[in-house]
Design a protein around this motif. Structure first.
Motif, PDB file in Angstrom:
ATOM      1  N   GLY A 122       0.949  -1.255  -0.145  1.00  0.00           N
ATOM      2  CA  GLY A 122       0.160  -0.033   0.138  1.00  0.00           C
ATOM      3  C   GLY A 122       0.898   1.598   0.121  1.00  0.00           C
ATOM      4  O   GLY A 122       1.684   1.563   0.781  1.00  0.00           O
ATOM      5  N   MET A 123       0.507   1.836  -1.220  1.00  0.00           N
ATOM      6  CA  MET A 123       1.136   3.451  -1.005  1.00  0.00           C
ATOM      7  C   MET A 123       0.313   4.495  -0.629  1.00  0.00           C
ATOM      8  O   MET A 123      -1.008   4.588  -1.173  1.00  0.00           O
ATOM      9  N   TRP A 124      -0.015   4.805   1.077  1.00  0.00           N
ATOM     10  CA  TRP A 124      -0.501   5.135   1.524  1.00  0.00           C
ATOM     11  C   TRP A 124      -1.020   7.528   1.006  1.00  0.00           C
ATOM     12  O   TRP A 124       0.314   7.667   1.637  1.00  0.00           O
ATOM     13  N   LEU A 125      -2.153   7.304   1.098  1.00  0.00           N
ATOM     14  CA  LEU A 125      -1.789   8.838   1.272  1.00  0.00           C
ATOM     15  C   LEU A 125      -1.962   9.410   2.559  1.00  0.00           C
ATOM     16  O   LEU A 125      -2.920   9.055   3.265  1.00  0.00           O
ATOM     17  N   LEU A 141      18.151  -3.943   1.723  1.00  0.00           N
ATOM     18  CA  LEU A 141      16.956  -4.409   1.258  1.00  0.00           C
ATOM     19  C   LEU A 141      15.134  -4.220   2.866  1.00  0.00           C
ATOM     20  O   LEU A 141      15.883  -4.094   3.732  1.00  0.00           O
ATOM     21  N   SER A 142      14.795  -3.658   1.774  1.00  0.00           N
ATOM     22  CA  SER A 142      12.921  -3.792   2.500  1.00  0.00           C
ATOM     23  C   SER A 142      12.308  -3.957   1.723  1.00  0.00           C
ATOM     24  O   SER A 142      12.186  -4.754   1.251  1.00  0.00           O
ATOM     25  N   ASP A 143      10.823  -4.670   3.048  1.00  0.00           N
ATOM     26  CA  ASP A 143       9.742  -5.547   1.617  1.00  0.00           C
ATOM     27  C   ASP A 143       8.921  -3.358   1.557  1.00  0.00           C
ATOM     28  O   ASP A 143       7.580  -3.757   1.219  1.00  0.00           O
ATOM     29  N   ASN A 144       9.343  -2.600   1.422  1.00  0.00           N
ATOM     30  CA  ASN A 144       8.224  -1.650   1.266  1.00  0.00           C
ATOM     31  C   ASN A 144       7.964  -1.323   0.304  1.00  0.00           C
ATOM     32  O   ASN A 144       8.564  -1.967  -0.711  1.00  0.00           O
ATOM     33  N   ASP A 145       6.901  -0.650  -0.045  1.00  0.00           N
ATOM     34  CA  ASP A 145       6.174  -0.976  -1.302  1.00  0.00           C
ATOM     35  C   ASP A 145       6.182   0.168  -2.499  1.00  0.00           C
ATOM     36  O   ASP A 145       5.467   1.510  -2.138  1.00  0.00           O
ATOM     37  N   ILE A 146       6.471   0.847  -3.502  1.00  0.00           N
ATOM     38  CA  ILE A 146       7.176   1.336  -3.973  1.00  0.00           C
ATOM     39  C   ILE A 146       7.359   1.145  -5.501  1.00  0.00           C
ATOM     40  O   ILE A 146       6.927   0.419  -6.051  1.00  0.00           O
ATOM     41  N   THR A 147       7.383   2.789  -5.675  1.00  0.00           N
ATOM     42  CA  THR A 147       7.562   1.987  -7.836  1.00  0.00           C
ATOM     43  C   THR A 147       8.574   3.309  -7.846  1.00  0.00           C
ATOM     44  O   THR A 147       9.347   4.233  -7.459  1.00  0.00           O
ATOM     45  N   GLY A 148       8.330   3.761  -9.311  1.00  0.00           N
ATOM     46  CA  GLY A 148       8.905   4.867 -10.308  1.00  0.00           C
ATOM     47  C   GLY A 148       8.341   6.279  -9.905  1.00  0.00           C
ATOM     48  O   GLY A 148       7.797   6.396  -9.469  1.00  0.00           O
ATOM     49  N   GLY A 149       9.890   6.829  -9.654  1.00  0.00           N
ATOM     50  CA  GLY A 149       8.800   8.368  -8.676  1.00  0.00           C
ATOM     51  C   GLY A 149       9.216   8.304  -6.952  1.00  0.00           C
ATOM     52  O   GLY A 149       9.731   9.304  -6.951  1.00  0.00           O
ATOM     53  N   ALA A 205      15.766   4.832  -1.010  1.00  0.00           N
ATOM     54  CA  ALA A 205      15.447   3.740  -1.682  1.00  0.00           C
ATOM     55  C   ALA A 205      15.506   3.879  -3.251  1.00  0.00           C
ATOM     56  O   ALA A 205      16.160   5.153  -3.489  1.00  0.00           O
ATOM     57  N   PHE A 206      16.696   2.946  -4.139  1.00  0.00           N
ATOM     58  CA  PHE A 206      16.731   3.684  -5.778  1.00  0.00           C
ATOM     59  C   PHE A 206      16.566   2.288  -6.415  1.00  0.00           C
ATOM     60  O   PHE A 206      16.547   2.377  -7.530  1.00  0.00           O
ATOM     61  N   GLN A 209       5.420 -12.527  -1.570  1.00  0.00           N
ATOM     62  CA  GLN A 209       6.758 -12.504  -1.446  1.00  0.00           C
ATOM     63  C   GLN A 209       8.009 -12.114  -1.816  1.00  0.00           C
ATOM     64  O   GLN A 209       8.580 -12.501  -0.756  1.00  0.00           O
ATOM     65  N   TRP A 210       7.976 -11.647  -2.889  1.00  0.00           N
ATOM     66  CA  TRP A 210       9.544 -11.403  -3.631  1.00  0.00           C
ATOM     67  C   TRP A 210       9.128  -9.376  -3.359  1.00  0.00           C
ATOM     68  O   TRP A 210      10.590  -9.144  -3.620  1.00  0.00           O
ATOM     69  N   GLN A 211       8.651  -9.190  -3.183  1.00  0.00           N
ATOM     70  CA  GLN A 211       8.451  -7.775  -3.618  1.00  0.00           C
ATOM     71  C   GLN A 211       9.332  -7.298  -2.618  1.00  0.00           C
ATOM     72  O   GLN A 211       8.985  -6.536  -1.604  1.00  0.00           O
ATOM     73  N   LYS A 212      10.629  -6.044  -3.435  1.00  0.00           N
ATOM     74  CA  LYS A 212      10.882  -5.250  -2.209  1.00  0.00           C
ATOM     75  C   LYS A 212      11.644  -4.115  -2.221  1.00  0.00           C
ATOM     76  O   LYS A 212      11.821  -4.348  -3.990  1.00  0.00           O
ATOM     77  N   THR A 213      12.188  -3.134  -1.901  1.00  0.00           N
ATOM     78  CA  THR A 213      13.161  -1.901  -1.934  1.00  0.00           C
ATOM     79  C   THR A 213      14.192  -2.521  -1.934  1.00  0.00           C
ATOM     80  O   THR A 213      14.745  -2.449  -0.943  1.00  0.00           O
ATOM     81  N   ILE A 214      15.499  -1.974  -3.253  1.00  0.00           N
ATOM     82  CA  ILE A 214      17.227  -1.666  -2.187  1.00  0.00           C
ATOM     83  C   ILE A 214      17.187   0.019  -2.086  1.00  0.00           C
ATOM     84  O   ILE A 214      17.013   1.129  -3.125  1.00  0.00           O
ATOM     85  N   ASN A 215      17.537  -0.234  -1.118  1.00  0.00           N
ATOM     86  CA  ASN A 215      18.135   1.014  -0.603  1.00  0.00           C
ATOM     87  C   ASN A 215      19.965   1.150  -0.201  1.00  0.00           C
ATOM     88  O   ASN A 215      20.190   0.179  -0.128  1.00  0.00           O
ATOM     89  N   LEU A 216      20.497   2.339  -0.783  1.00  0.00           N
ATOM     90  CA  LEU A 216      21.440   2.834  -0.391  1.00  0.00           C
ATOM     91  C   LEU A 216      21.660   3.373   1.244  1.00  0.00           C
ATOM     92  O   LEU A 216      20.695   3.823   1.709  1.00  0.00           O
ATOM     93  N   ASP A 217      22.178   2.745   1.724  1.00  0.00           N
ATOM     94  CA  ASP A 217      22.970   3.262   3.247  1.00  0.00           C
ATOM     95  C   ASP A 217      23.215   4.123   3.351  1.00  0.00           C
ATOM     96  O   ASP A 217      24.147   4.808   2.582  1.00  0.00           O
ATOM     97  N   VAL A 218      22.722   5.178   4.197  1.00  0.00           N
ATOM     98  CA  VAL A 218      23.311   6.323   4.601  1.00  0.00           C
ATOM     99  C   VAL A 218      24.760   5.966   5.176  1.00  0.00           C
ATOM    100  O   VAL A 218      24.893   7.540   4.572  1.00  0.00           O
ATOM    101  N   ARG A 219      24.927   5.267   5.593  1.00  0.00           N
ATOM    102  CA  ARG A 219      26.208   5.557   6.726  1.00  0.00           C
ATOM    103  C   ARG A 219      26.995   5.014   5.276  1.00  0.00           C
ATOM    104  O   ARG A 219      28.392   5.808   4.970  1.00  0.00           O
ATOM    105  N   PHE A 220      26.984   4.157   3.668  1.00  0.00           N
ATOM    106  CA  PHE A 220      28.049   4.744   3.059  1.00  0.00           C
ATOM    107  C   PHE A 220      28.199   6.081   2.092  1.00  0.00           C
ATOM    108  O   PHE A 220      29.104   6.247   1.864  1.00  0.00           O
TER     109      PHE A 220
END
Length: 710
Positions: free
Chosen positions: A22-25, A635-643, A660-661, A677-688
């Motif tokens: 869910g991408m919630w307003l 990785l996280s299991d947040n629900d995102i898309t382009g934008g 998130a990228f 089961q499969w949908q994940k968000t790939i994130n850049l770790d802020v420490r890097f």
């Protein structure tokens, strides 16, 4: 505001929820039915997330240049976003002599920051629900044109009521397939300056090979700063402008992450179509995306041929190539994911339940034929849509196909003016020409025109081709470009000094471009009634879905409005066909894996010697994980898309833990279905990110203006 606060209080007070889909307003959180985010790890109050009257998280989140997200991370208006989001601006500021795109760049003080051309950021001021207002003026007996006229009139009235005489940009959007309406009040800042970008071999590490794949090892970030006038108001670029003092900036956490940690992403997801029918999905993967992928790959091949030979061409086409390549791989992956994951069959199960409900006596008259009519519509437009996808990629990538029409209309108006009119119009016309031909290379554009027109003629069914494209000779048209007034910027500027209507109207590119646009409009007119009925059936289908499944929580599809998505740091199953470079717990990657992928001289996997030296010395400073490794992505299991690219991923305290990228290839069908089961968000770790800024690029001074929590 009180109503919004009560909704959030309800959300945070009652609940049992598993954070994921869910991408919630902000104003739609009531539909979460009080899911217990606090038990998941959220430690913020409603007012700290969204407030109109007080500073809140939403005041640190901006839409970045209309297509990405960025976040304010300092009291001096410093912005983080993805490297690929800043790519166009960075390329435009680069030259072969000062190639910031390739070599990276960090300003060592405010005076060295570089003004980015045509770049803006958008803050959300407030939003509100106008569903009752608009729906109260609509009725089922209205024709499509009547309905549109009423909605358009209300949109204009709402915009006028809330813009405060142009101070704000007001956007009204429909949601839930046209069943609900909300408006958004924004404030735009246009003086945005590049502060820093990592070397491309860090910011785009892995290139197209790793795009949409896990494990990733990419430092996908860039740094900008927002400027305003002395009073903090938006202003055009000026040396007198000062860094913006934001209402709120995100604190940064260096604590690190582990599986199960609560995560929240706020941003501007572009577009999803989660309620698309099985007929629509089948159309995408058997027709629409086939044409998109085919034409995109041909456009990429043309660009790459010349980019590999010439540094200036590479800089000028870098952003266009990256954008085309990104969607090319996405669309190809979507086809594969839909087929592999059984998406169509899953949708058919939902539709069977809907039809059972629709066949009930009390529902049949309104909803009984909705699905059968939707199925018939897709059969009708199947090849029309295939043609549109090949044509769209032709028009997006072959500048000779569209520039003559766009500029030609202004030229014709200019020619028809008297001398005073010409004088008044000339500066504007010249500026338009300069912008249109920025980074334009005739050798590339001739090849692009011929290649994509040939592809269109070969792949689109003959009866669906536009006549002007059907009967044009691609090689002949490309050769005629040399004699066209639109051939180069110089030839067009020369024409403006001595314009002639006869020469314009007989120009081969102008004639082709104008006829193509006119024929496309006529072609579309043939389907107006069918499109209007489809829009009505889509509204009815969604309306019926909600009524037939009262127990389900429906969230609105993404449409470039601010959303929040909840989740947790999560793992993907280990795959036998992947290499993980020593990482056993598959939720993160580290510099060990990054260096292991290194291939000297490779366009995608080269690394600068300085990074290799720092890694060899294990010079990670305070940024390494407590287990000793230098983190890169997680990785996280947040629900995102382009934008959502560039969106902040936050912990339960609202602290920035990464950017998130990307998504993952196993769930590239995510725009049309959430693969739990499969949908994940790939994130850049802020420490890097901080390590690259400080240790690699020597810009650690920027950390002094940030709120960093260790």
């Amino acid at each position: 505001m009180k109503r919004i606060f009560l909704l959030f209080t309800f959300l945070l007070s009652f609940a049992q929820m598993r954070a994921d889909e869910g991408m919630w307003l902000m104003m739609l959180v009531k539909r979460l039915n009080g899911k217990d985010l606090q038990k998941q790890g959220l430690r913020l109050t409603a007012e700290e997330i969204y407030s109109v009257n007080n500073s809140s998280l939403k005041d640190a989140i901006v839409q970045f240049n209309g297509g990405c997200t960025a976040e304010v991370v300092s009291k001096e208006g410093l912005l983080f976003t993805n490297h690929h989001c800043g790519y166009d601006a960075i390329a435009a500021l680069s030259t072969p002599e000062k190639n910031y795109l390739k070599d990276g760049f960090f300003a060592m003080n405010n005076k060295e920051e570089l003004p980015a051309k045509n770049l803006y950021v958008r803050f959300l001021v407030r939003m509100d629900d106008v569903t009752a207002r608009i729906n109260g003026k609509l009725n089922p007996q209205m024709s499509a044109d009547e309905r549109k006229a009423v909605i358009d009139a209300e949109y204009k009235a709402i915009q006028k009521e809330n813009s405060e005489n142009g101070k704000y940009t007001v956007v009204v959007r429909d949601f839930f397939s046209g069943n609900e309406f909300y408006y958004f009040v924004y404030q735009d800042y246009k003086d945005v300056r590049l502060v820093g970008t990592p070397t491309e071999s860090i910011g785009k590490y892995g290139g197209d090979t790793d795009n949409w794949e896990w494990p990733r090892h990419t430092g996908d970030f860039s740094v900008f700063r927002i400027y305003g006038d002395a009073n903090g108001n938006p202003a055009e670029y000026s040396l007198n402008n000062v860094p913006l003092k934001p209402k709120y900036h995100l604190p940064v956490s260096m604590k690190g992450v582990k599986p199960g940690d609560f995560t929240m992403i706020m941003g501007y997801p572009g577009r999803t179509n989660r309620y698309l029918t099985s007929y629509g999905i089948n159309q995408l993967v058997t027709k629409d995306y086939i044409g998109w992928v085919d034409a995109s790959k041909s456009a990429m091949d043309v660009m790459k041929k010349y980019m590999d030979k010439d540094t200036q061409i590479r800089l000028d086409y870098a952003s266009q190539y990256a954008s085309v390549a990104n969607y090319w791989k996405n669309r190809a992956g979507t086809i594969e994911s839909v087929n592999k994951n059984g998406t169509v069959a899953d949708k058919q199960k939902v539709e069977a339940k809907f039809q059972e409900w629709a066949n009930l006596a009390e529902n049949k008259a309104t909803y009984g034929n909705v699905l059968s009519e939707i199925e018939a519509y897709y059969k009708l437009i199947a090849d029309r849509n295939l043609e549109r996808n090949y044509a769209t990629q032709f028009q997006r990538n072959a500048k000779y196909a569209v520039l003559p029409y766009r500029i030609g209309a202004a030229l014709k108006s200019y020619i028809e003016q008297n001398e005073a009119g010409k004088a008044a119009m000339k500066a504007r016309l010249l500026a338009g020409v300069e912008a249109s031909y920025d980074g334009f290379h005739p050798v590339v554009e001739k090849d692009m025109l011929q290649t994509l027109l040939s592809l269109y003629k070969n792949k689109v069914p003959f009866d669906y081709q536009l006549p002007v494209m059907k009967y044009s000779n691609p090689a002949e048209l490309a050769n005629q470009a040399d004699a066209s007034i639109f051939s180069t910027k110089e030839s067009l500027l020369k024409f403006i000094e001595n314009p002639s209507l006869a020469i314009l109207e007989n120009d081969p590119l102008y004639k082709f471009s104008g006829i193509m646009v006119a024929e496309a409009m006529m072609f579309g007119d043939k389907y107006v009634k069918a499109d209007d009925q489809f829009a009505k059936n889509t509204r009815l289908y969604f309306d019926g879905l909600r009524k037939s499944m009262p127990e389900k929580e429906f969230y609105p599809d993404a449409n470039s409005t601010m959303r929040v998505t909840f989740g947790k740091v999560d793992r993907l199953p280990i795959r036998k066909d992947r290499q993980y470079y020593g990482v056993k717990d598959n939720f993160y990657t580290d510099m060990k894996g990054m260096v292991a992928k290194y291939k000297k001289g490779d366009a995608e996997f080269d690394l600068p010697q300085r990074l290799l030296d720092l890694y060899k010395k294990k010079d990670f400073g305070p940024y390494k994980d407590k287990k000793g490794y230098m983190p890169v992505n997680f990785l996280s299991d947040n629900d995102i898309t382009g934008g959502n690219s560039g969106s902040p991923i936050l912990n339960g305290n609202g602290e920035l833990i990464g950017l998130a990228f990307d998504g993952n290839s196993e769930a590239l069908s995510g725009d049309i279905v959430f693969e739990k089961q499969w949908q994940k968000t790939i994130n850049l770790d802020v420490r890097f990110l901080l390590w690259v800024m400080d240790k690699y690029h020597g810009a650690g001074y920027l950390l002094n203006e940030m709120t960093i929590r260790k």
